[in-house]
Design a protein around this motif. Structure first.
Motif, mmCIF file in Angstrom:
data_model
loop_
_atom_site.group_PDB
_atom_site.id
_atom_site.type_symbol
_atom_site.label_atom_id
_atom_site.label_comp_id
_atom_site.label_asym_id
_atom_site.label_seq_id
_atom_site.Cartn_x
_atom_site.Cartn_y
_atom_site.Cartn_z
ATOM 1 N N UNK A 285 -0.049 -1.893 -7.895
ATOM 2 C CA UNK A 285 0.885 -1.133 -8.729
ATOM 3 C C UNK A 285 1.131 0.265 -8.163
ATOM 4 N N UNK A 286 0.432 0.633 -7.109
ATOM 5 C CA UNK A 286 0.684 1.931 -6.490
ATOM 6 C C UNK A 286 2.022 1.959 -5.762
ATOM 7 N N UNK A 287 2.645 0.802 -5.590
ATOM 8 C CA UNK A 287 3.959 0.756 -4.982
ATOM 9 C C UNK A 287 3.935 1.118 -3.513
ATOM 10 N N UNK A 288 5.069 1.658 -3.044
ATOM 11 C CA UNK A 288 5.215 1.929 -1.611
ATOM 12 C C UNK A 288 4.108 2.836 -1.096
ATOM 13 N N UNK A 289 3.714 3.807 -1.894
ATOM 14 C CA UNK A 289 2.745 4.790 -1.416
ATOM 15 C C UNK A 289 1.298 4.307 -1.498
ATOM 16 N N UNK A 290 1.120 3.034 -1.839
ATOM 17 C CA UNK A 290 -0.196 2.430 -1.606
ATOM 18 C C UNK A 290 -0.544 2.514 -0.127
ATOM 19 N N UNK A 291 0.474 2.675 0.713
ATOM 20 C CA UNK A 291 0.241 2.867 2.146
ATOM 21 C C UNK A 291 -0.668 4.055 2.431
ATOM 22 N N UNK A 292 -0.701 5.024 1.512
ATOM 23 C CA UNK A 292 -1.556 6.200 1.701
ATOM 24 C C UNK A 292 -3.048 5.871 1.592
ATOM 25 N N UNK A 293 -3.366 4.661 1.131
ATOM 26 C CA UNK A 293 -4.763 4.293 0.965
ATOM 27 C C UNK A 293 -5.328 4.633 -0.392
ATOM 28 N N UNK A 294 -4.451 4.866 -1.380
ATOM 29 C CA UNK A 294 -4.904 5.245 -2.721
ATOM 30 C C UNK A 294 -5.527 4.099 -3.493
ATOM 31 N N UNK A 295 -5.222 2.855 -3.107
ATOM 32 C CA UNK A 295 -5.700 1.677 -3.822
ATOM 33 C C UNK A 295 -6.641 0.884 -2.911
ATOM 34 N N UNK A 296 -7.953 0.996 -3.096
ATOM 35 C CA UNK A 296 -8.897 0.283 -2.237
ATOM 36 C C UNK A 296 -8.673 -1.226 -2.213
ATOM 37 N N UNK A 297 -8.238 -1.790 -3.337
ATOM 38 C CA UNK A 297 -8.000 -3.235 -3.377
ATOM 39 C C UNK A 297 -6.837 -3.614 -2.468
ATOM 40 N N UNK A 298 -5.821 -2.793 -2.425
ATOM 41 C CA UNK A 298 -4.692 -3.064 -1.534
ATOM 42 C C UNK A 298 -5.125 -2.963 -0.078
#
Length: 347
Positions: free
Chosen positions: A318-331
């Protein structure tokens, strides 16, 4: 030339600045003494067949790629692979508008120009003729597709993450609003500002638009911004998003956005996307992010069907595009798992 305290070895190093010579551009013009900022991890083996190329995304540098995606035990493991992270032209570290005497005269650079520059770098500087993998997110994914279509004989595997091979009209308009946030600031002065901080209002509007589009509605509904340590939405915007974009050079951001808007591998085949993607020989995992509003999964899946043998491997976040920043460990765990599988498979 604008001197910027942001684009330094202290902030984004270590990297090596490599001169690849003169780069003739697809839209005309030339960059004399084109320099690429390159960060390398691991060692190139004797056979020179363990190289992985990682191009950077919009606003990003090799620093975040090294911190978030590369490490022992990871898919991009420097103990096994020679990982070359190349900062795209215009990102502030490689040759960029703010390095020029007159930044407003910086030539138009396309995704294809970046890839040809990287190709020259790999051949001339490292003697690399085969890539085990090309992997990148967002604009890095655009470069990844360009590599696979332009140099199919050189690329064994590709993993475009959160990006497409052909930018959509919808995404062009998204990027246009980001550009207008900068250029409509009176202090932008048609690109002739004396220092980036003079365009603070435009950079803050730019950051706000990224807040709206870079994350997802579910991200905010579920309080992910608070889970990341911010008291409320204003704090998230001011401290994280504006804090991220405020030091950047507006002309550099605009140069990258121009490329982003015009990313299209079908330029190789007279506008025929199926024919362009049909050239790809690399083993391909297409990896969109589930809640991405810039490059939604449906767009990525349509392209995936056109790539011979490609597998669709969406990343749930659900972090969307900016999950690329590494904010979501599961992603990040999902990305690592898919990349490990891709690298383990023969190609």
């Amino acid at each position: 030339m604008i001197t910027s305290p942001y684009y330094t070895q202290q902030g984004h190093g270590p990297y090596e600045l490599i001169d690849i010579g003169s780069l003739e551009l697809e839209d005309g013009g030339v960059i004399d003494d084109c320099h690429l900022a390159v960060a390398c991890h691991g060692r190139l083996n004797a056979a020179k067949d363990n190289a992985i190329l990682v191009p950077t995304w919009y606003s990003g540098t090799s620093k975040i790629m090294g911190e978030v995606y590369i490490g022992p035990g990871r898919a991009l493991d420097p103990d096994r692979y020679f990982i070359v992270v190349v900062n795209q032209i215009g990102n502030g570290l490689s040759t960029s508008p703010h390095h020029q005497a007159d930044p407003t005269r910086f030539p138009r650079v396309r995704i294809g120009d970046d890839v040809r520059a990287q190709h020259s770098l790999l051949l001339q500087h490292f003697g690399i003729t085969q890539l085990a993998l090309v992997v990148g997110g967002s604009m890095g994914a655009q470069q990844t597709y360009e590599w696979a279509v332009r140099y199919p004989e050189m690329v064994r595997r590709v993993a475009p993450i959160a990006g497409t091979a052909q930018n959509t009209e919808h995404d062009v308009m998204f990027a246009e609003t980001l550009c207008e946030a900068l250029t409509t600031d009176p202090a932008f002065a048609d690109g002739r500002y004396a220092a980036s901080h003079e365009v603070a209002a435009g950079l803050k509007r730019h950051a706000k638009l990224w807040t709206v589009m870079g994350w997802s509605t579910e991200f905010f509904q579920q309080g992910r911004h608070r889970a990341l340590g911010f008291a409320d939405m204003p704090a998230f915007v001011d401290q994280f998003m504006t804090g991220y974009f405020a030091p950047m050079d507006p002309n550099d951001l605009l140069a990258m956005a121009w490329k982003w808007q015009r990313g299209d591998v079908a330029r190789h085949t007279g506008g025929d996307l199926a024919a362009a993607l049909g050239r790809i020989r690399a083993r391909t995992f297409v990896m969109p992010i589930s809640h991405d509003m810039f490059f939604p999964p449906a767009d990525a899946e349509r392209e995936c069907r056109l790539v011979p043998g490609a597998e669709f491997r969406p990343i749930e976040s659900i972090d969307g595009h900016l999950a690329l920043f590494g904010t979501d460990p599961a992603a990040m765990a999902q990305i690592d798992r898919h990349l490990k599988e891709l690298l383990a498979n023969p190609a």
